[in-house]
Design a protein around this motif. Structure first.
Motif, PDB file in Angstrom:
ATOM      1  N   ILE A 199      38.261  44.254  46.946  1.00 36.49           N
ATOM      2  CA  ILE A 199      37.376  43.878  45.502  1.00 36.49           C
ATOM      3  C   ILE A 199      37.677  42.153  45.432  1.00 36.49           C
ATOM      4  O   ILE A 199      36.603  42.182  44.732  1.00 36.49           O
ATOM      5  N   PHE A 200      38.468  41.876  46.064  1.00 34.78           N
ATOM      6  CA  PHE A 200      38.264  40.438  46.258  1.00 34.78           C
ATOM      7  C   PHE A 200      37.495  39.946  46.556  1.00 34.78           C
ATOM      8  O   PHE A 200      36.350  38.930  46.129  1.00 34.78           O
ATOM      9  N   PHE A 201      36.879  40.375  47.799  1.00 41.72           N
ATOM     10  CA  PHE A 201      36.241  40.160  49.119  1.00 41.72           C
ATOM     11  C   PHE A 201      34.840  40.169  48.282  1.00 41.72           C
ATOM     12  O   PHE A 201      33.793  39.410  48.370  1.00 41.72           O
ATOM     13  N   TYR A 202      34.597  41.396  47.889  1.00 41.64           N
ATOM     14  CA  TYR A 202      33.375  41.514  47.476  1.00 41.64           C
ATOM     15  C   TYR A 202      32.615  40.469  46.034  1.00 41.64           C
ATOM     16  O   TYR A 202      31.671  40.705  45.995  1.00 41.64           O
ATOM     17  N   THR A 203      33.721  40.772  45.451  1.00 38.35           N
ATOM     18  CA  THR A 203      33.320  40.187  43.925  1.00 38.35           C
ATOM     19  C   THR A 203      33.885  38.619  43.747  1.00 38.35           C
ATOM     20  O   THR A 203      33.197  38.154  43.069  1.00 38.35           O
ATOM     21  N   GLY A 204      34.839  38.360  44.169  1.00 40.70           N
ATOM     22  CA  GLY A 204      35.545  36.415  44.271  1.00 40.70           C
ATOM     23  C   GLY A 204      35.791  36.389  42.997  1.00 40.70           C
ATOM     24  O   GLY A 204      36.135  35.311  42.679  1.00 40.70           O
ATOM     25  N   SER A 205      36.553  37.904  42.326  1.00 41.32           N
ATOM     26  CA  SER A 205      36.761  37.864  40.612  1.00 41.32           C
ATOM     27  C   SER A 205      38.211  37.763  41.227  1.00 41.32           C
ATOM     28  O   SER A 205      39.178  39.206  41.138  1.00 41.32           O
ATOM     29  N   ILE A 206      39.195  37.147  40.836  1.00 41.42           N
ATOM     30  CA  ILE A 206      40.906  37.421  41.176  1.00 41.42           C
ATOM     31  C   ILE A 206      41.629  37.792  39.678  1.00 41.42           C
ATOM     32  O   ILE A 206      42.216  38.685  39.404  1.00 41.42           O
ATOM     33  N   LEU A 261      53.052  28.806  42.961  1.00 43.05           N
ATOM     34  CA  LEU A 261      53.445  27.049  43.158  1.00 43.05           C
ATOM     35  C   LEU A 261      52.072  27.231  44.564  1.00 43.05           C
ATOM     36  O   LEU A 261      51.291  26.489  44.701  1.00 43.05           O
ATOM     37  N   PHE A 262      52.214  28.176  45.551  1.00 43.01           N
ATOM     38  CA  PHE A 262      50.999  27.832  46.404  1.00 43.01           C
ATOM     39  C   PHE A 262      49.581  27.939  45.664  1.00 43.01           C
ATOM     40  O   PHE A 262      48.572  27.619  46.590  1.00 43.01           O
ATOM     41  N   PHE A 263      49.557  29.227  44.453  1.00 40.16           N
ATOM     42  CA  PHE A 263      48.112  29.283  43.970  1.00 40.16           C
ATOM     43  C   PHE A 263      47.348  27.697  43.629  1.00 40.16           C
ATOM     44  O   PHE A 263      46.453  27.009  44.340  1.00 40.16           O
ATOM     45  N   ILE A 264      48.640  27.292  43.005  1.00 44.28           N
ATOM     46  CA  ILE A 264      48.054  26.068  42.269  1.00 44.28           C
ATOM     47  C   ILE A 264      47.821  24.313  43.629  1.00 44.28           C
ATOM     48  O   ILE A 264      47.109  24.374  43.371  1.00 44.28           O
ATOM     49  N   LEU A 265      48.723  24.835  44.332  1.00 45.49           N
ATOM     50  CA  LEU A 265      48.635  23.313  45.702  1.00 45.49           C
ATOM     51  C   LEU A 265      46.754  24.457  46.616  1.00 45.49           C
ATOM     52  O   LEU A 265      45.969  23.018  46.647  1.00 45.49           O
ATOM     53  N   PHE A 266      46.555  25.316  46.187  1.00 40.75           N
ATOM     54  CA  PHE A 266      45.588  25.879  47.315  1.00 40.75           C
ATOM     55  C   PHE A 266      43.907  25.697  46.149  1.00 40.75           C
ATOM     56  O   PHE A 266      42.976  25.480  47.082  1.00 40.75           O
ATOM     57  N   ILE A 267      43.808  26.628  45.047  1.00 36.64           N
ATOM     58  CA  ILE A 267      42.691  26.193  44.158  1.00 36.64           C
ATOM     59  C   ILE A 267      41.883  25.025  44.250  1.00 36.64           C
ATOM     60  O   ILE A 267      42.481  24.163  44.007  1.00 36.64           O
ATOM     61  N   LYS A 268      40.567  25.539  44.725  1.00 37.35           N
ATOM     62  CA  LYS A 268      39.954  24.400  45.004  1.00 37.35           C
ATOM     63  C   LYS A 268      38.756  24.514  44.433  1.00 37.35           C
ATOM     64  O   LYS A 268      37.539  24.170  45.604  1.00 37.35           O
ATOM     65  N   ASN A 269      38.173  26.556  44.203  1.00 36.03           N
ATOM     66  CA  ASN A 269      36.313  26.220  44.231  1.00 36.03           C
ATOM     67  C   ASN A 269      37.129  27.805  43.016  1.00 36.03           C
ATOM     68  O   ASN A 269      37.665  27.545  42.008  1.00 36.03           O
ATOM     69  N   ASP A 270      35.543  28.114  42.573  1.00 36.46           N
ATOM     70  CA  ASP A 270      35.505  28.764  41.774  1.00 36.46           C
ATOM     71  C   ASP A 270      35.061  30.157  41.460  1.00 36.46           C
ATOM     72  O   ASP A 270      35.095  30.935  40.730  1.00 36.46           O
ATOM     73  N   LYS A 271      36.531  30.791  42.651  1.00 40.63           N
ATOM     74  CA  LYS A 271      36.360  31.729  43.111  1.00 40.63           C
ATOM     75  C   LYS A 271      37.705  32.334  41.524  1.00 40.63           C
ATOM     76  O   LYS A 271      37.334  33.830  41.698  1.00 40.63           O
ATOM     77  N   PHE A 272      38.548  31.511  41.014  1.00 46.51           N
ATOM     78  CA  PHE A 272      38.902  32.517  40.368  1.00 46.51           C
ATOM     79  C   PHE A 272      38.787  32.486  39.148  1.00 46.51           C
ATOM     80  O   PHE A 272      38.941  33.762  38.665  1.00 46.51           O
ATOM     81  N   VAL A 273      37.350  32.273  38.191  1.00 41.89           N
ATOM     82  CA  VAL A 273      37.143  33.170  37.532  1.00 41.89           C
ATOM     83  C   VAL A 273      35.158  33.876  37.315  1.00 41.89           C
ATOM     84  O   VAL A 273      34.841  34.040  36.741  1.00 41.89           O
ATOM     85  N   THR A 274      34.376  33.835  38.883  1.00 37.61           N
ATOM     86  CA  THR A 274      33.664  34.281  39.389  1.00 37.61           C
ATOM     87  C   THR A 274      33.124  35.713  38.212  1.00 37.61           C
ATOM     88  O   THR A 274      34.071  36.721  38.778  1.00 37.61           O
ATOM     89  N   LEU A 275      32.002  35.717  37.961  1.00 39.01           N
ATOM     90  CA  LEU A 275      32.151  36.866  37.520  1.00 39.01           C
ATOM     91  C   LEU A 275      30.073  36.829  37.575  1.00 39.01           C
ATOM     92  O   LEU A 275      29.831  36.552  37.790  1.00 39.01           O
ATOM     93  N   ASN A 276      29.968  38.426  38.462  1.00 44.52           N
ATOM     94  CA  ASN A 276      28.653  38.910  38.701  1.00 44.52           C
ATOM     95  C   ASN A 276      28.652  39.812  38.782  1.00 44.52           C
ATOM     96  O   ASN A 276      29.105  41.124  37.966  1.00 44.52           O
ATOM     97  N   ALA A 277      27.589  40.913  38.924  1.00 44.45           N
ATOM     98  CA  ALA A 277      26.853  41.980  38.940  1.00 44.45           C
ATOM     99  C   ALA A 277      27.490  43.124  39.775  1.00 44.45           C
ATOM    100  O   ALA A 277      27.997  43.619  38.645  1.00 44.45           O
ATOM    101  N   HIS A 278      27.937  42.219  40.731  1.00 42.90           N
ATOM    102  CA  HIS A 278      29.030  43.442  41.382  1.00 42.90           C
ATOM    103  C   HIS A 278      30.220  43.549  41.007  1.00 42.90           C
ATOM    104  O   HIS A 278      31.482  44.591  41.457  1.00 42.90           O
ATOM    105  N   THR A 279      30.982  42.418  40.499  1.00 45.85           N
ATOM    106  CA  THR A 279      31.941  42.320  39.406  1.00 45.85           C
ATOM    107  C   THR A 279      31.999  43.715  37.918  1.00 45.85           C
ATOM    108  O   THR A 279      33.018  43.961  38.145  1.00 45.85           O
ATOM    109  N   TYR A 280      31.132  43.271  37.646  1.00 42.77           N
ATOM    110  CA  TYR A 280      30.640  44.517  36.469  1.00 42.77           C
ATOM    111  C   TYR A 280      30.422  45.850  36.941  1.00 42.77           C
ATOM    112  O   TYR A 280      31.477  46.931  36.878  1.00 42.77           O
ATOM    113  N   ILE A 281      29.728  46.389  38.096  1.00 41.44           N
ATOM    114  CA  ILE A 281      30.091  47.418  38.760  1.00 41.44           C
ATOM    115  C   ILE A 281      30.970  47.854  39.114  1.00 41.44           C
ATOM    116  O   ILE A 281      32.052  48.790  38.842  1.00 41.44           O
ATOM    117  N   LEU A 282      32.535  46.543  39.927  1.00 40.70           N
ATOM    118  CA  LEU A 282      33.238  47.231  40.266  1.00 40.70           C
ATOM    119  C   LEU A 282      33.782  47.573  39.233  1.00 40.70           C
ATOM    120  O   LEU A 282      35.284  48.303  39.107  1.00 40.70           O
TER     121      LEU A 282
END
Length: 254
Positions: free
Chosen positions: A203-210, A71-92
């Motif tokens: 992991i989350f700080f550098y990839t942005g992928s929860i 519920l805290f997450f639902i109230l807070f979510i406001k950007n695209d970090k939830f599904v972000t996938l980038n090169a760092h994500t795949y490497i990690l």
């Protein structure tokens, strides 16, 4: 009647955690963190007042252990970090899947014991629904803890740089330490929580992928997540229940 005239160490830590959350909220104008942390303490400190009486109440009580994070997450979510996938994500992802496999092989003997019929048979048989409730609690907690402690807290304090990971790790540890039943945790458990919290935070700080964090959390907890399902299969599908205790498994700590 003998009453204490002071508060114990854990109560002091609870108060200090609220004070620190208040300071972070004051200087960062992030009251959401202070409010959610206080609500977290109130919920987790009182959830065991609800007694197991029937399936519905049992399901409700177990859900309270983690639903507030969602519920805290639902109230807070406001950007695209939830599904972000980038090169760092795949490497990690490749790196930590590798370490996940190493983790499984490192404890392969423990996994073999956990999922052997001899060990499962040494456990007390539960009602059918309790195995699904155990699975539900492990699975739900893994997801919702990541949504709050990684996504919400690190996103909230992202402007603080890597210090946001420290905040996330600290409060992830505190969420377990301040619980009334934390006496069941060993020092090793708390150290593992700190290491794991820091790892997931980085992991989350550098990839942005929860999603990556959730996947890894489920991977590292695979034995506790799957054990209820294996136990259900053993007792209710194969219908084995000879109640013989195997001394080989007596001293195994899970």
């Amino acid at each position: 009647m003998n009453y204490k005239n002071y508060i114990d160490k854990k109560e002091n830590i609870v108060l200090l955690s609220i004070l620190f959350a208040g300071l972070l909220s004051l200087f960062g104008k992030k009251n959401f963190f202070l409010i959610t942390w206080i609500l977290n303490i109130l919920i987790l400190s009182n959830v065991r007042r609800i007694k197991f009486k029937n399936i519905s109440i049992s399901f409700f009580r177990i859900t309270l252990y983690f639903i507030h994070y969602f519920l805290f997450f639902i109230l807070f979510i406001k950007n695209d970090k939830f599904v972000t996938l980038n090169a760092h994500t795949y490497i990690l992802l490749i790196i930590f899947v590798f370490f996940g496999i190493v983790h499984v092989f490192r404890y392969k003997n423990l996994f073999k014991i956990i999922f052997k019929s001899g060990y499962i048979n040494s456990l007390p048989k539960k009602e059918e629904v309790r195995y699904f409730l155990d699975f539900y609690s492990q699975f739900g907690a893994a997801i919702c803890e990541e949504l709050y402690f990684r996504y919400c807290i690190i996103s909230m304090f992202y402007s603080y740089g890597i210090f946001s990971v420290f905040i996330s790790t600290l409060y992830f540890f505190l969420s377990h330490y301040i619980l009334p039943w934390s006496y069941s945790f060993s020092k090793k458990d708390f150290i593992n929580q700190i290491i794991y919290g820091g790892l997931m935070g980085i992991i989350f700080f550098y990839t942005g992928s929860i999603l990556l964090c959730i996947s890894l959390h489920l991977l590292f907890n695979v034995h506790t997540i799957l054990l209820p399902l294996f136990s259900y299969y053993y007792f209710y599908i194969k219908k084995n229940n000879d109640n013989e205790f195997n001394d080989e498994f007596r001293d195994i700590e899970l």
